[in-house]
Design a protein around this motif. Sequence first.
Motif, mmCIF file in Angstrom:
data_model
loop_
_atom_site.group_PDB
_atom_site.id
_atom_site.type_symbol
_atom_site.label_atom_id
_atom_site.label_comp_id
_atom_site.label_asym_id
_atom_site.label_seq_id
_atom_site.Cartn_x
_atom_site.Cartn_y
_atom_site.Cartn_z
ATOM 1 N N TYR A 1 -5.429 0.349 13.611
ATOM 2 C CA TYR A 1 -6.024 -0.967 13.094
ATOM 3 C C TYR A 1 -5.198 -2.414 13.114
ATOM 4 O O TYR A 1 -5.478 -3.075 13.548
ATOM 5 N N VAL A 2 -4.069 -2.055 12.325
ATOM 6 C CA VAL A 2 -3.471 -3.077 12.152
ATOM 7 C C VAL A 2 -2.432 -3.488 13.506
ATOM 8 O O VAL A 2 -2.389 -4.690 13.624
ATOM 9 N N ARG A 3 -2.091 -2.527 14.418
ATOM 10 C CA ARG A 3 -1.712 -2.940 15.667
ATOM 11 C C ARG A 3 -2.642 -3.516 16.743
ATOM 12 O O ARG A 3 -2.275 -4.162 17.478
ATOM 13 N N ASP A 4 -3.927 -2.965 16.653
ATOM 14 C CA ASP A 4 -4.846 -3.248 17.788
ATOM 15 C C ASP A 4 -5.937 -3.991 17.751
ATOM 16 O O ASP A 4 -6.862 -4.196 18.467
ATOM 17 N N LEU B 1 -7.188 -0.920 2.973
ATOM 18 C CA LEU B 1 -7.174 -2.430 3.811
ATOM 19 C C LEU B 1 -8.220 -3.144 3.925
ATOM 20 O O LEU B 1 -8.726 -4.176 3.877
ATOM 21 N N ARG B 2 -9.335 -2.014 4.529
ATOM 22 C CA ARG B 2 -10.582 -2.451 4.886
ATOM 23 C C ARG B 2 -11.531 -3.319 3.437
ATOM 24 O O ARG B 2 -11.970 -4.258 3.659
ATOM 25 N N LEU B 3 -11.307 -2.650 2.529
ATOM 26 C CA LEU B 3 -11.758 -3.002 0.977
ATOM 27 C C LEU B 3 -11.248 -4.638 0.401
ATOM 28 O O LEU B 3 -11.903 -5.068 -0.011
ATOM 29 N N MET B 4 -9.862 -4.523 0.955
ATOM 30 C CA MET B 4 -9.223 -5.792 0.307
ATOM 31 C C MET B 4 -9.035 -6.785 1.359
ATOM 32 O O MET B 4 -8.864 -7.993 0.932
ATOM 33 N N GLU B 5 -9.505 -6.646 2.599
ATOM 34 C CA GLU B 5 -9.320 -7.639 3.547
ATOM 35 C C GLU B 5 -9.998 -9.041 3.324
ATOM 36 O O GLU B 5 -9.282 -9.888 3.460
ATOM 37 N N ASN B 6 -11.098 -8.970 2.855
ATOM 38 C CA ASN B 6 -11.659 -10.345 2.622
ATOM 39 C C ASN B 6 -11.183 -11.028 1.543
ATOM 40 O O ASN B 6 -11.438 -12.138 1.012
ATOM 41 N N LYS B 7 -10.093 -10.485 0.761
ATOM 42 C CA LYS B 7 -9.678 -11.095 -0.359
ATOM 43 C C LYS B 7 -8.124 -11.431 -0.001
ATOM 44 O O LYS B 7 -7.336 -11.829 -0.863
ATOM 45 N N LEU B 8 -7.678 -11.322 1.141
ATOM 46 C CA LEU B 8 -6.339 -11.634 1.671
ATOM 47 C C LEU B 8 -6.296 -12.781 2.567
ATOM 48 O O LEU B 8 -7.121 -12.877 3.480
ATOM 49 N N GLY C 1 -1.861 -15.176 6.751
ATOM 50 C CA GLY C 1 -0.475 -15.136 6.530
ATOM 51 C C GLY C 1 -0.291 -14.213 5.151
ATOM 52 O O GLY C 1 0.948 -13.932 5.281
ATOM 53 N N THR C 2 -0.768 -13.386 4.751
ATOM 54 C CA THR C 2 -0.819 -12.144 3.822
ATOM 55 C C THR C 2 0.331 -11.194 4.355
ATOM 56 O O THR C 2 -0.199 -10.852 5.705
ATOM 57 N N ILE C 3 1.262 -10.833 3.781
ATOM 58 C CA ILE C 3 1.989 -9.467 4.223
ATOM 59 C C ILE C 3 1.235 -8.278 3.650
ATOM 60 O O ILE C 3 1.136 -8.161 2.246
ATOM 61 N N VAL C 4 1.166 -7.591 4.467
ATOM 62 C CA VAL C 4 0.584 -5.795 3.939
ATOM 63 C C VAL C 4 1.637 -5.082 4.405
ATOM 64 O O VAL C 4 1.960 -4.949 5.705
ATOM 65 N N PHE C 5 2.200 -4.628 3.466
ATOM 66 C CA PHE C 5 3.337 -3.871 3.297
ATOM 67 C C PHE C 5 3.016 -2.380 3.289
ATOM 68 O O PHE C 5 2.477 -2.071 1.978
ATOM 69 N N ALA C 6 3.120 -1.473 4.302
ATOM 70 C CA ALA C 6 2.608 -0.163 3.895
ATOM 71 C C ALA C 6 3.863 0.811 3.990
ATOM 72 O O ALA C 6 4.404 1.024 5.156
ATOM 73 N N ILE D 1 0.954 -1.263 -0.035
ATOM 74 C CA ILE D 1 -0.056 0.106 0.059
ATOM 75 C C ILE D 1 0.948 1.240 0.065
ATOM 76 O O ILE D 1 1.834 1.323 0.927
ATOM 77 N N ASP D 2 0.745 2.015 -0.977
ATOM 78 C CA ASP D 2 1.490 3.105 -1.072
ATOM 79 C C ASP D 2 0.886 4.133 -1.993
ATOM 80 O O ASP D 2 1.411 4.592 -2.773
ATOM 81 N N ALA D 3 -0.386 4.734 -1.630
ATOM 82 C CA ALA D 3 -1.118 5.527 -2.379
ATOM 83 C C ALA D 3 -1.685 6.745 -1.383
ATOM 84 O O ALA D 3 -0.481 7.201 -0.659
ATOM 85 N N GLU D 4 -2.598 7.253 -1.362
ATOM 86 C CA GLU D 4 -3.133 8.388 -0.479
ATOM 87 C C GLU D 4 -3.137 8.030 0.885
ATOM 88 O O GLU D 4 -3.820 7.209 1.482
#
Length: 190
Positions: free
Chosen positions: A165-168, A134-141, A144-149, A123-126
Amino acid sequence: MITEKPLTCSANEILWEIERGATIEFLPIIGSKKGKLLAEEIRKAKPKHVLEVGTLIGYSAILIGKEIEEGSEIVTIEIHREEAEKAGENIVKANIRAKVKIITGDALKVIPTLQGCFDFAFIDAEKTEYIQYLRLMENKLIKGTIVFADNAGIFADQMKDYLDYVRDSGKYKSRYIQVGDDGVEISVKL
Ligand SMILES: C[S@@+](CC[C@H](N)C(=O)[O-])C[C@H]1O[C@@H](n2cnc3c(N)ncnc32)[C@H](O)[C@@H]1O
């Protein structure tokens, strides 16, 4: 005999060319230091289906594409047509193994239309929209998927809802890595 310059170059040559141009034109590519970390994560994870949000002119897509195995695919989304077209040209010149599909459009509208699952996301946009991507893609991940922001250091305030969100949320195991004066958040989907 004068030989013609080949139409394709090595990925490293194109990456270097983009880095040089980016410094002159102040283009916000991930750059070589954070890019090295991204490449390491890709090498470890060996993803088959990568989703990238924010193509710009293809630097990070080439960086990812040169690390992943043949038969793997990158779907990358860019809101601006001119950038997406330039990315297409750079990716062809880089001659990487991975198949790269560039989608021109607003990620907030595109992500819900994507078919299939992904096992790595970059993830590297706005910055203020990271949480929505993230919330929109979450059900497609898959698990074990790595999300690199990117830019989790310099834009931490704009990404606060994402980082919280990703931490808590209990849905990810997440860590922040400082790189120079910025940093990246690497989150593994549980
Ligand atoms: C920081 S640049 C991406 C840099 C690229 N990942 C790299 O390292 O080479 C951010 C890009 O995201 C694009 N962008 C911003 N908002 C977007 C959105 N809602 N959907 C798709 N792309 C978007 C911008 O046009 C810009 O090209």
